[in-house]
Design a protein around this motif. Structure first.
Motif, PDB file in Angstrom:
ATOM      1  N   UNK A 106      22.292   5.526 -51.150  1.00 13.15           N
ATOM      2  CA  UNK A 106      20.894   5.854 -51.433  1.00 13.15           C
ATOM      3  C   UNK A 106      20.764   6.973 -52.463  1.00 13.15           C
ATOM      4  N   UNK A 107      21.645   7.956 -52.395  1.00 17.49           N
ATOM      5  CA  UNK A 107      21.573   9.068 -53.347  1.00 17.49           C
ATOM      6  C   UNK A 107      21.887   8.600 -54.760  1.00 17.49           C
ATOM      7  N   UNK A 108      22.965   7.827 -54.914  1.00 16.73           N
ATOM      8  CA  UNK A 108      23.311   7.325 -56.238  1.00 16.73           C
ATOM      9  C   UNK A 108      22.280   6.329 -56.744  1.00 16.73           C
ATOM     10  N   UNK A 109      21.662   5.574 -55.849  1.00 13.70           N
ATOM     11  CA  UNK A 109      20.619   4.648 -56.271  1.00 13.70           C
ATOM     12  C   UNK A 109      19.424   5.411 -56.832  1.00 13.70           C
ATOM     13  N   UNK A 110      19.030   6.490 -56.163  1.00 17.83           N
ATOM     14  CA  UNK A 110      17.912   7.291 -56.656  1.00 17.83           C
ATOM     15  C   UNK A 110      18.246   7.902 -58.014  1.00 17.83           C
ATOM     16  N   UNK A 111      19.465   8.409 -58.159  1.00 17.32           N
ATOM     17  CA  UNK A 111      19.865   9.001 -59.438  1.00 17.32           C
ATOM     18  C   UNK A 111      19.934   7.938 -60.536  1.00 17.32           C
ATOM     19  N   UNK A 112      20.417   6.757 -60.212  1.00 16.38           N
ATOM     20  CA  UNK A 112      20.517   5.680 -61.198  1.00 16.38           C
ATOM     21  C   UNK A 112      19.140   5.200 -61.628  1.00 16.38           C
ATOM     22  N   UNK A 113      18.228   5.092 -60.685  1.00 14.10           N
ATOM     23  CA  UNK A 113      16.870   4.670 -61.026  1.00 14.10           C
ATOM     24  C   UNK A 113      16.191   5.693 -61.920  1.00 14.10           C
ATOM     25  N   UNK A 114      16.372   6.963 -61.614  1.00 16.82           N
ATOM     26  CA  UNK A 114      15.793   8.011 -62.456  1.00 16.82           C
ATOM     27  C   UNK A 114      16.384   7.959 -63.863  1.00 16.82           C
ATOM     28  N   UNK A 115      17.690   7.777 -63.945  1.00 11.80           N
ATOM     29  CA  UNK A 115      18.334   7.713 -65.251  1.00 11.80           C
ATOM     30  C   UNK A 115      17.898   6.467 -66.015  1.00 11.80           C
ATOM     31  N   UNK A 116      17.718   5.347 -65.334  1.00  9.79           N
ATOM     32  CA  UNK A 116      17.299   4.116 -66.006  1.00  9.79           C
ATOM     33  C   UNK A 116      15.971   4.303 -66.728  1.00  9.79           C
ATOM     34  N   UNK A 117      15.055   5.035 -66.123  1.00  7.73           N
ATOM     35  CA  UNK A 117      13.764   5.299 -66.763  1.00  7.73           C
ATOM     36  C   UNK A 117      13.943   6.231 -67.956  1.00  7.73           C
ATOM     37  N   UNK A 118      14.787   7.247 -67.808  1.00  7.66           N
ATOM     38  CA  UNK A 118      15.062   8.137 -68.939  1.00  7.66           C
ATOM     39  C   UNK A 118      15.658   7.362 -70.119  1.00  7.66           C
ATOM     40  N   UNK A 119      16.595   6.476 -69.825  1.00  2.00           N
ATOM     41  CA  UNK A 119      17.231   5.690 -70.883  1.00  2.00           C
ATOM     42  C   UNK A 119      16.202   4.796 -71.567  1.00  2.00           C
ATOM     43  N   UNK A 120      15.376   4.125 -70.780  1.00  2.92           N
ATOM     44  CA  UNK A 120      14.351   3.254 -71.367  1.00  2.92           C
ATOM     45  C   UNK A 120      13.428   4.040 -72.289  1.00  2.92           C
ATOM     46  N   UNK A 121      13.026   5.221 -71.870  1.00  3.08           N
ATOM     47  CA  UNK A 121      12.156   6.046 -72.710  1.00  3.08           C
ATOM     48  C   UNK A 121      12.862   6.434 -74.005  1.00  3.08           C
ATOM     49  N   UNK A 122      14.154   6.801 -73.907  1.00  7.04           N
ATOM     50  CA  UNK A 122      14.898   7.217 -75.093  1.00  7.04           C
ATOM     51  C   UNK A 122      15.086   6.052 -76.065  1.00  7.04           C
TER      52      UNK A 122
END
Length: 407
Positions: free
Chosen positions: A277-293
């Motif tokens: 669950x922790x890595x999933x939350x971090x991955x989801x947050x990063x996925x949005x950052x990557x999409x924005x970039x």
């Protein structure tokens, strides 16, 4: 289909899913079923955009991705069995696999004799990925495909991982001795570790863990996931580094926006299968950052994704590669599913519109693989070849058909 897009409109989503399904079943898969095997069911070296057979080495990249494609389409679209899956499986298991030292060769000839016998870790990852798909599509009591995938993983366990600093080395000799300077092509700088190889090892282990939960696979997948979040992602330039020293110094200022948006959704998939669950939350947050970039720097005004650039935002490859556009559709849609930000949904839609207008070959079948900045076909890039394959666009279609389905 309408050009004004509403990601909350069920009828538009249904039409988009149907368009993807029709594209796969009527255009893409039939082309590959008809055009990539010889009369004996062996993989050809490739085909030009006008349909000519190309005399070229048979790459592990093309062979393993063909197996993944036919197996995944059969399983996920509930298609009747076709012989192309059997031919592709036989080609990977017999034509590409080294009977003496294990693993797949990098290149072979038409009879499956090695032309480049070294063991590129990238290719081993795709063999695992493809064999897992074959297992899902055609399970048998002996679990032959899955057992072979596990054998390939054991080879990576024994040789490929850096026990000191983490991550994977790039390549080895035929008998699994270190091969300094191993790289995927002459276009790449020598680097002991690359984001691209580690991404596809992560992708392969995600599917292996899905079908066979063993602690060793789980541990390696977790290690790679953490490395992507903490080492390979570069917060300053807001991109994933591509080439690294053994101790994680980034070696070039290159950015690959297609790889960035592809990585974003594959990290979320890996964390989800891992069940952390922790890595999933971090991955989801990063996925949005990557999409924005990627949206800020890697997307052209027409919605297409540029090839490559540099940390400072300069574009160094303004060609439009089919795989970048295919991954953008899934990656941006995944970000929309996480964030609810309509910018992400619209980016996925616009990437698809570009594909539909420019990459889809409605006369000859399949997709044109590379276009220039004006959307014209780059004739020198074949429709099928060492790297030109159906994996990215078939996977994009399968993902979108499933993601666009009513919840």
């Amino acid at each position: 289909m309408q050009t004004a897009f509403d990601p909350l409109a069920p009828e538009q989503l249904r039409q988009w899913a149907e368009r993807w399904r029709d594209e796969l079943l009527s255009n893409v898969l039939p082309w590959w079923q008809r055009q990539i095997f010889d009369a004996e069911g062996r993989v050809l070296g490739g085909r030009s955009n006008d349909g000519r057979v190309l005399e070229a080495p048979r790459s592990a990249v093309l062979g393993t991705r063909l197996l993944w494609t036919f197996a995944s389409a059969e399983q996920r679209l509930a298609l009747p069995p076709r012989p192309q899956l059997d031919w592709a499986w036989a080609w990977v298991s017999q034509g590409l696999t080294d009977p003496e030292h294990g693993g797949v060769f990098w290149h072979v000839d038409a009879q499956g004799q090695p032309l480049a016998a070294h063991k590129q870790v990238y290719a081993q990852a795709f063999a695992i990925y493809a064999l897992c798909a074959a297992h899902a599509a055609r399970p048998d009591p002996e679990r032959r495909a899955l057992q072979q995938a596990l054998e390939f993983f054991e080879l990576l366990q024994a040789h490929a991982f850096d026990q000191a600093d983490g991550g994977c080395w790039e390549g080895f000799t035929r008998d699994w001795l270190p091969l300094p300077g191993a790289r995927l092509s002459d276009k790449e700088p020598p680097a002991p570790k690359t984001m691209n190889t580690m991404l596809h090892v992560l992708e392969a282990l995600t599917e292996l863990l899905r079908h066979h939960r063993v602690p060793a696979v789980e541990a390696r997948l977790r290690e790679l996931l953490v490395l992507f979040i903490e080492r390979i992602w570069l917060p300053g330039p807001r991109c994933f580094g591509l080439f690294f020293s053994h101790d994680w110094r980034v070696l070039t200022p290159q950015v690959s926006w297609g790889h960035d948006i592809e990585t974003a959704w594959l990290l979320v998939r890996a964390a989800d299968v891992l069940g952390d669950a922790t890595l999933l939350a971090r991955s989801r947050d990063l996925a949005v950052q990557v999409a924005d970039a990627v949206l800020a720097r890697g997307v052209a005004p027409d919605g297409s994704v540029h090839g490559e650039g540099r940390f400072d935002g300069r574009i160094t490859d303004d060609q439009r590669h089919w795989w970048c556009q295919a991954e953008a559709v899934v990656g941006f849609w995944d970000a929309w599913q996480i964030s609810g930000d309509p910018r992400h949904a619209n980016a996925a839609w616009r990437a698809w519109r570009y594909i539909d207008r420019h990459h889809v070959d409605r006369v000859g079948g399949d997709w044109f693989k590379t276009l220039d900045v004006q959307g014209r076909v780059v004739a020198a890039v074949p429709k099928a070849g060492l790297w030109e394959c159906p994996y990215h666009h078939v996977r994009s279609g399968l993902e979108m058909i499933e993601r666009l389905a009513p919840r």
